[in-house]
Design an enzyme around this catalytic site. Structure first.
Site, PDB file in Angstrom:
ATOM      1  N   ARG A 110       9.401  -0.408   3.347  1.00  0.00           N
ATOM      2  CA  ARG A 110       9.121  -1.844   3.510  1.00  0.00           C
ATOM      3  C   ARG A 110      10.344  -2.588   3.018  1.00  0.00           C
ATOM      4  O   ARG A 110      10.706  -2.478   1.831  1.00  0.00           O
ATOM      5  CB  ARG A 110       7.886  -2.239   2.699  1.00  0.00           C
ATOM      6  CG  ARG A 110       7.742  -3.756   2.543  1.00  0.00           C
ATOM      7  CD  ARG A 110       6.407  -4.160   2.012  1.00  0.00           C
ATOM      8  NE  ARG A 110       5.380  -3.927   3.018  1.00  0.00           N
ATOM      9  CZ  ARG A 110       4.117  -4.309   2.886  1.00  0.00           C
ATOM     10  NH1 ARG A 110       3.713  -4.945   1.800  1.00  0.00           N
ATOM     11  NH2 ARG A 110       3.245  -4.064   3.844  1.00  0.00           N
ATOM     12  N   HIS A 160       5.642  -5.355  11.918  1.00  0.00           N
ATOM     13  CA  HIS A 160       4.713  -4.644  11.029  1.00  0.00           C
ATOM     14  C   HIS A 160       3.899  -3.683  11.914  1.00  0.00           C
ATOM     15  O   HIS A 160       2.681  -3.837  12.092  1.00  0.00           O
ATOM     16  CB  HIS A 160       3.811  -5.653  10.315  1.00  0.00           C
ATOM     17  CG  HIS A 160       3.088  -5.107   9.121  1.00  0.00           C
ATOM     18  ND1 HIS A 160       3.251  -3.812   8.659  1.00  0.00           N
ATOM     19  CD2 HIS A 160       2.181  -5.689   8.284  1.00  0.00           C
ATOM     20  CE1 HIS A 160       2.495  -3.627   7.592  1.00  0.00           C
ATOM     21  NE2 HIS A 160       1.823  -4.741   7.355  1.00  0.00           N
ATOM     22  N   GLN A 214       0.530  -1.876  10.861  1.00  0.00           N
ATOM     23  CA  GLN A 214      -0.620  -2.775  10.818  1.00  0.00           C
ATOM     24  C   GLN A 214      -1.204  -2.957  12.219  1.00  0.00           C
ATOM     25  O   GLN A 214      -2.428  -2.982  12.394  1.00  0.00           O
ATOM     26  CB  GLN A 214      -0.199  -4.134  10.245  1.00  0.00           C
ATOM     27  CG  GLN A 214      -1.331  -5.139  10.177  1.00  0.00           C
ATOM     28  CD  GLN A 214      -2.379  -4.776   9.135  1.00  0.00           C
ATOM     29  OE1 GLN A 214      -2.046  -4.589   7.977  1.00  0.00           O
ATOM     30  NE2 GLN A 214      -3.640  -4.682   9.541  1.00  0.00           N
ATOM     31  N   ASP A 225      -2.561 -14.800  10.207  1.00  0.00           N
ATOM     32  CA  ASP A 225      -1.798 -14.206   9.112  1.00  0.00           C
ATOM     33  C   ASP A 225      -1.404 -15.351   8.187  1.00  0.00           C
ATOM     34  O   ASP A 225      -1.471 -16.531   8.560  1.00  0.00           O
ATOM     35  CB  ASP A 225      -0.554 -13.495   9.689  1.00  0.00           C
ATOM     36  CG  ASP A 225       0.285 -12.786   8.620  1.00  0.00           C
ATOM     37  OD1 ASP A 225      -0.244 -12.516   7.522  1.00  0.00           O
ATOM     38  OD2 ASP A 225       1.469 -12.504   8.898  1.00  0.00           O
ATOM     39  N   CYS A 257      -4.459  -9.257   8.593  1.00  0.00           N
ATOM     40  CA  CYS A 257      -3.833  -8.092   7.955  1.00  0.00           C
ATOM     41  C   CYS A 257      -3.988  -8.110   6.437  1.00  0.00           C
ATOM     42  O   CYS A 257      -3.816  -7.080   5.796  1.00  0.00           O
ATOM     43  CB  CYS A 257      -2.357  -8.027   8.347  1.00  0.00           C
ATOM     44  SG  CYS A 257      -1.393  -9.446   7.809  1.00  0.00           S
ATOM     45  N   ARG A 310      -5.860   1.194   8.261  1.00  0.00           N
ATOM     46  CA  ARG A 310      -4.453   1.464   7.921  1.00  0.00           C
ATOM     47  C   ARG A 310      -4.294   2.936   7.548  1.00  0.00           C
ATOM     48  O   ARG A 310      -3.340   3.605   7.951  1.00  0.00           O
ATOM     49  CB  ARG A 310      -4.006   0.601   6.725  1.00  0.00           C
ATOM     50  CG  ARG A 310      -3.902  -0.886   6.976  1.00  0.00           C
ATOM     51  CD  ARG A 310      -2.727  -1.237   7.849  1.00  0.00           C
ATOM     52  NE  ARG A 310      -1.447  -0.814   7.299  1.00  0.00           N
ATOM     53  CZ  ARG A 310      -0.750  -1.453   6.366  1.00  0.00           C
ATOM     54  NH1 ARG A 310      -1.202  -2.584   5.855  1.00  0.00           N
ATOM     55  NH2 ARG A 310       0.421  -1.001   5.957  1.00  0.00           N
TER      56      ARG A 310
END
Ligand code: NVA
Length: 317
Positions: free
Chosen positions: A102, A129, A132, A225, A268, A296
């Protein structure tokens, strides 16, 4: 066979994405049957940004597969500062069978992949991402059935990693993807163009609009988000203040009323109730965010074990 990575959603083909999603569903049904990392093989998991779900889900995923998650704090490692990304990649590639990272710029993870000699997985960058989105697609499939032809609407910051990954990942799946965002928070043009190309190839479509109602009309899934992504903390007042450009895009019960009556709500996480979504929606009957969060784990087990398998097959004489 070239070394495969998962740095962005379209690193998988349409068929590979479907295969990884069905592998994830199989793994979910029988969690300890895939032992790809038995040894235990080491997977390096590095974080340059904050994490909760990703550290939990990758650590659990690697352990379930029989491996060992070597979690590295990016503040200590200072990748690219204390030593070059290329040198870190060379070192980690000798000890780990895969690297999960990340970080900030997409260029950083691309450089890691160029030197690592083992599969590299994007656990969130400023641009994408993709893990996700695998979890999200898995969740939509569980609740709404086959993905091709379904409509996913995303509202909020159209220039962030989630918007970009929804565009690529949903278009790759043959879905209709709609992004409702203010004019000055548009997706990157090259990512939008790629999503349009994927949608055309797989029977889907792409719509970018500043009209939240047009975006959610009859949609099968509605997603949002945070308005303040990691790395944007200095912009918090502008993004979340009284004159927030995103205020019109808040997901409310009234807005959900324009979607298909069976529509699911996705986020998410972490979520900020009262900003991008009301508590009534995220804590309400259409919300599937806890399934999405759990998925996930299953989706990451699937992509990680599939990539390691691909790599091993490529190394066979
Ligand atoms: N757009 C958010 C996603 C968090 C999982 C961020 O980058 O902070």
């Amino acid at each position: 066979m070239p070394l495969r990575h998962f740095l962005r959603d379209d690193d998988l083909t349409h068929d590979e994405q479907a295969l990884v999603l069905s592998r994830a569903a199989r793994i979910k049904a029988a969690p300890f049957t895939d032992r790809t990392l038995v040894g235990p093989e080491v997977v390096a998991v590095l974080f340059d940004k904050q994490t909760l779900r990703t550290q939990l889900s990758f650590s659990a995923a690697i352990a379930h597969l029989g491996g060992y998650p070597m979690v590295v704090d990016g503040k200590l490692a200072q990748v690219g500062v204390r030593e070059s990304i290329a040198d870190v990649a060379r070192v980690m590639g000798r000890e780990a069978v895969a690297i999960v990272w990340r970080t900030y710029g997409q260029d950083r993870i691309e450089e890691m992949a160029a030197y690592a000699q083992v599969p590299v997985i994007n656990a969130l960058t400023d641009d994408f991402h993709p893990c996700q989105i695998l979890a999200d697609l898995m969740t939509v499939q569980e609740h709404r059935g086959d993905l091709p032809g379904k409509t996913l609407a995303y509202l909020g910051d159209g220039a962030n990693n989630m918007a970009h990954s929804y565009l690529l990942g949903s278009a790759l799946a043959g879905m209709h993807v709609r992004v409702a965002t203010p004019a000055d928070h548009q997706p990157k043009p090259e990512i939008l163009a790629r999503a349009e190309e994927l949608a055309a190839a797989h029977g889907g479509s792409v719509l970018i609009t500043d009209d939240p109602v047009a975006a959610v009309a009859d949609a099968d899934a509605v997603a949002t988000d945070t308005w303040v992504s990691m790395g944007q903390e200095k912009e918090k007042d502008r993004r979340r203040g009284e004159t927030s450009p995103f205020a019109r895009f808040q997901v409310t019960t009234e807005l959900m009323g324009h979607a298909d009556p069976e529509a699911v709500f996705l986020h998410c996480l972490p979520a900020y109730r009262g900003y991008e979504v009301t508590a009534e929606v995220i804590d309400g009957p259409q919300s599937v965010v806890w399934d999405e969060s759990e998925n996930r784990l299953h989706a990451q087990k699937a992509i990680l074990s599939w990539l390691v398998e691909q790599h091993r097959a490529g190394e066979q004489p």
